[in-house]
Enzyme design. Sequence first.
Site, PDB file in Angstrom:
ATOM      1  N   ASP A  98       0.973  -1.133  -0.213  1.00 42.73           N
ATOM      2  CA  ASP A  98       0.068  -0.188   0.101  1.00 42.73           C
ATOM      3  C   ASP A  98       0.902   1.442  -0.023  1.00 42.73           C
ATOM      4  O   ASP A  98       1.673   1.399   0.788  1.00 42.73           O
ATOM      5  CB  ASP A  98      -0.919  -0.049   1.341  1.00 42.73           C
ATOM      6  N   ASP A 199      -2.920   4.833  -2.375  1.00 45.44           N
ATOM      7  CA  ASP A 199      -3.971   5.435  -1.581  1.00 45.44           C
ATOM      8  C   ASP A 199      -4.368   6.810  -1.990  1.00 45.44           C
ATOM      9  O   ASP A 199      -3.584   7.450  -2.246  1.00 45.44           O
ATOM     10  CB  ASP A 199      -3.580   5.192   0.047  1.00 45.44           C
ATOM     11  N   GLU A 256      -6.294   4.299  -5.843  1.00 42.43           N
ATOM     12  CA  GLU A 256      -7.481   4.435  -5.380  1.00 42.43           C
ATOM     13  C   GLU A 256      -7.954   6.061  -5.809  1.00 42.43           C
ATOM     14  O   GLU A 256      -7.017   6.761  -5.601  1.00 42.43           O
ATOM     15  CB  GLU A 256      -7.411   4.362  -4.029  1.00 42.43           C
ATOM     16  N   HIS A 332     -11.339  -2.620   3.219  1.00 35.27           N
ATOM     17  CA  HIS A 332     -11.114  -2.233   4.573  1.00 35.27           C
ATOM     18  C   HIS A 332     -11.740  -0.784   4.987  1.00 35.27           C
ATOM     19  O   HIS A 332     -12.117  -0.390   5.943  1.00 35.27           O
ATOM     20  CB  HIS A 332      -9.785  -2.009   4.829  1.00 35.27           C
ATOM     21  N   ASP A 333     -12.212   0.033   3.855  1.00 42.05           N
ATOM     22  CA  ASP A 333     -13.066   1.287   3.588  1.00 42.05           C
ATOM     23  C   ASP A 333     -14.520   0.818   3.491  1.00 42.05           C
ATOM     24  O   ASP A 333     -15.204   1.944   3.416  1.00 42.05           O
ATOM     25  CB  ASP A 333     -12.575   2.142   3.004  1.00 42.05           C
TER      26      ASP A 333
END
Length: 557
Positions: A98, A199, A256, A332-333
């Site tokens: 990440d 991210d 993302e 995870h979000d």
Amino acid sequence: MEKQWWQNAVVYQVYPRSFQDSDGDGVGDLAGLTERLPYIKKLGADVIWLNPIYKSPDFDNGYDISDYRSVQPVYGDMNQFETMLATAHKLGLKLLMDLVVNHTSDQHEWFQKSRQSKDNPYSDYYIWRDPVDGHEPNNWGSYFNGSTWTFEPKRNQYYLHLFAPSQPDLNWENPKVHDEVWDLMRFWLDKGVDGFRMDVISLISKPAGLPDAPKAPGAVYGDVEAVVANGPKLNDYLHEMHDKVLSHYDVMTVGEMPGATAEGAITYTGLDSHELNMIFQSAHVGLSANPDKRLGKWNDAPVKLTELKKALSDWQYALDGKGWNSLFWDNHDQPRAVSRFGNDSEQYRDVSAKMLATTLHMLQGTPYVYEGEELGMTNVHYTSLDQYEDLESLNAYDENVTKEKIVDKPTMLKYLSHISRDNARTPMHWDDSKNAGFTTGTPWFALNPNYTTINAKEEVDRDDSVFNYYRQLIALRHSHDLIVLGDYEELDPNDDQVFAYRRHYNGQTLLVINNFTDQTVTRDYDQGNANEKLIGNYADDQGTTFRPYESKVYLFK
């Protein structure tokens, strides 16, 4: 198109804090992940996306990084990371790290030096602005509620943080920041990692002059995403990243991108754009926003199937032959997919989890499976605020209930139960023993009580389990170029019960039919003339009859 390895791949996302604890401290770690790698291999995944494991104060569960080249001690050390990576590679699994470079932690050395004065070597590593009439430089509202600006007395200036005050935004206008990021990327790539999930990468290019953002009626702050997402220099930055770093390695990249449009995504993921392989867009998971725009995503309304179909279909059509999609229901979000898009009741959880998996894995793009999704794990359905841990959720409650009084306490708790990120962050269900086999100690976060019936031990060896259904779907993708590369054709977009579509490739057609309701319905798409039924989530096939949450996939040659 020429098929790339990452187009044929299936990615398994590991949230390390909640995956497997090896030392009894209640927190998942790298040694625990290493222990469970054969499970991921058995599922059939090709790539692991590992959420941040870097050194961090952990205000936002690792997305506030204080040292990009060190491992968070609670996860282990660099030797354990290298052992995990070598073990994964030996099993034929690749690893995505990440990459979090829109912001750092306020404990990062760069920021600690930057905040001291306006004339040190790190002074422009972050975005600083003078007060305007004694107040914040503009009206931007943080993703985590409140203002995006925090005052630093030592500089007599505000610094920008699109997220928490402990997550100051890097200044990508500064070429030195680019060099720092390229260096840290090479550090991990030279260790042998196989790419990056990036991210909120669509937020790194801020608009010139940092203008005020549009504001909903009654809102305190402006909608920052409307002015920051996909900024004016984003393509330049990504192209430079590819040129200076990514093009020198055989890697997979996914960005993302909050606020991305399908048209814009082609410029980032275009097969000849030399930027990214694919992006995460949020069109389908951003549906059902509360009519009260002040609340943003916070709601408990069911998703309308026609809107869901349109969101997914628009991206299928837009990128076909031009770019590449990422396919996901949850991460995870996001809350658990079967609770949000399916039916997590005891009666229908199993079949609806399989139906959602079928819908997604038969589309064009690279599928992502979030830890526990392959078991049909559900939302935890908390009822009290003190059960939550997530910074975003707690801030939203404080802003919407305590400060602005937009909703009452019971309503906001319902919204959190439906869509809080904490729903996805409860520890993994390995078996029905104490703490679900996740830890011998006290878990960092309470387990979902239904782990005694929903767990890997129960599902791995049961032929008709959700886990083994995922294995079948993944095996089909690996063996059929039609599933990977075929064109997309939506059927009956106004049908509010069934999501049906076809895929076409080299004279073959795939027919996918999914009943999104708890009702029995009838649909005839000429499936009776198919050459083969590839998969279905019921043991038998009743032709044009579709039982609750039934999925069927047919091949025409």
